[in-house]
Design an enzyme around this catalytic site. Structure first.
Site, PDB file in Angstrom:
ATOM      1  N   ALA A  48       0.853  -1.185   0.000  1.00 17.31           N
ATOM      2  CA  ALA A  48       0.000   0.000   0.000  1.00 17.31           C
ATOM      3  C   ALA A  48       0.895   1.244   0.000  1.00 17.31           C
ATOM      4  CB  ALA A  48      -0.919   0.015   1.218  1.00 17.31           C
ATOM      5  N   GLU A  49       0.537   2.230  -0.834  1.00 21.54           N
ATOM      6  CA  GLU A  49       1.379   3.420  -0.987  1.00 21.54           C
ATOM      7  C   GLU A  49       1.519   4.221   0.294  1.00 21.54           C
ATOM      8  OE1 GLU A  49      -1.292   4.082  -4.651  1.00 21.54           O
ATOM      9  OE2 GLU A  49      -1.216   2.450  -3.177  1.00 21.54           O
ATOM     10  N   ASN A  50       0.580   4.065   1.225  1.00 22.79           N
ATOM     11  CA  ASN A  50       0.678   4.830   2.460  1.00 22.79           C
ATOM     12  C   ASN A  50       1.661   4.227   3.459  1.00 22.79           C
ATOM     13  OD1 ASN A  50      -1.235   2.730   2.669  1.00 22.79           O
ATOM     14  ND2 ASN A  50      -2.161   3.651   4.468  1.00 22.79           N
ATOM     15  N   GLY A  51       2.340   3.125   3.069  1.00 23.44           N
ATOM     16  CA  GLY A  51       3.444   2.650   3.888  1.00 23.44           C
ATOM     17  C   GLY A  51       3.282   1.318   4.569  1.00 23.44           C
TER      18      GLY A  51
END
Length: 225
Positions: A48-51
């Site tokens: 996920a791009e949010n980490g």
């Protein structure tokens, strides 16, 4: 016209069949977020791009962790071995080409595999998000979407009319009607979902389709998941 929950889940289930053991896979917003619910025991690390690396299925109602969400802000779970990091690291993984696959939604896909999925001109959006880098850098790009828009117009077209996310990046399209491979010489119809016919798919596609020699007519959208 929007898709019901059952059809959305079944599109996601078909996409999950493309995931192989050991893959690192990014799931986009919308139908793609549902794919994690259908991988079963396959060892896969969802990104996920949010980490987060190692997201799991959606939590059961009442068991959501308010500190855990995907890039779309929806509650998630994590699997054994999951890790957390900042967005810079999340995008470094994308830019270095470590993702085996990304599964995204789309507004339009062209017959060359061009992708338009980040904006409809005139509508307010918070930004491009990570789709541009995902589409360019992932080793395989799969699109999940309605076959037609709310006006019953094809979303698979000869040339995209909306601003592009990336050119010639899409490898496969899975819709409520069919599975289509994007090849160097055009679009190949591989699977048609009941109750639709080959003619239905052709009539609702705004680009030329070739029919695979191994075309499957599948009753996947009948009965329960």
């Amino acid at each position: 016209m929007g898709l019901g929950k059952e059809i959305r889940n079944k599109i996601a289930k078909r996409a999950a069949e493309e995931i192989k053991p050991g893959m690192i896979v990014n799931l986009g917003i919308g139908i793609p977020t549902l794919v994690a619910d259908f991988v079963g025991d396959i060892p896969v690390m969802f990104h996920a791009e949010n980490g987060i690396l190692g997201t799991g299925p959606s939590p059961k109602a009442g068991e959501e962790n308010p500190l855990l969400c995907n890039a779309g802000g929806f509650p998630i779970t994590t699997v054994s071995g999951a890790s957390y990091f900042d967005s810079a690291m999340a995008f470094a993984l994308i830019r270095r080409g470590f993702l085996d696959m990304t599964i995204l939604g789309a507004l339009e896909v062209s017959e060359k595999g061009d992708l338009a999925n980040w904006i409809v001109p005139g509508k307010r959006v918070p930004g491009m998000g990570g789709a541009i880098e995902l589409a360019q850098k992932a080793k395989k790009v799969i699109i999940l979407m309605n076959h037609t828009d709310k006006f019953e117009k094809p979303k698979i077209v000869k040339q995209c009319s909306l601003p592009l996310t990336a050119k010639t990046c899409v490898d496969m399209i899975i819709t409520d009607m069919a599975v289509i491979n994007v090849k160097k010489d055009g679009l190949e119809l591989c699977e048609v979902f009941n109750p639709f016919t080959i003619e239905d798919v052709i009539c609702n596609t705004g680009a030329t389709l070739t029919i695979s020699e191994h075309l499957n007519l599948i009753s996947r959208f009948e009965g329960d998941i």
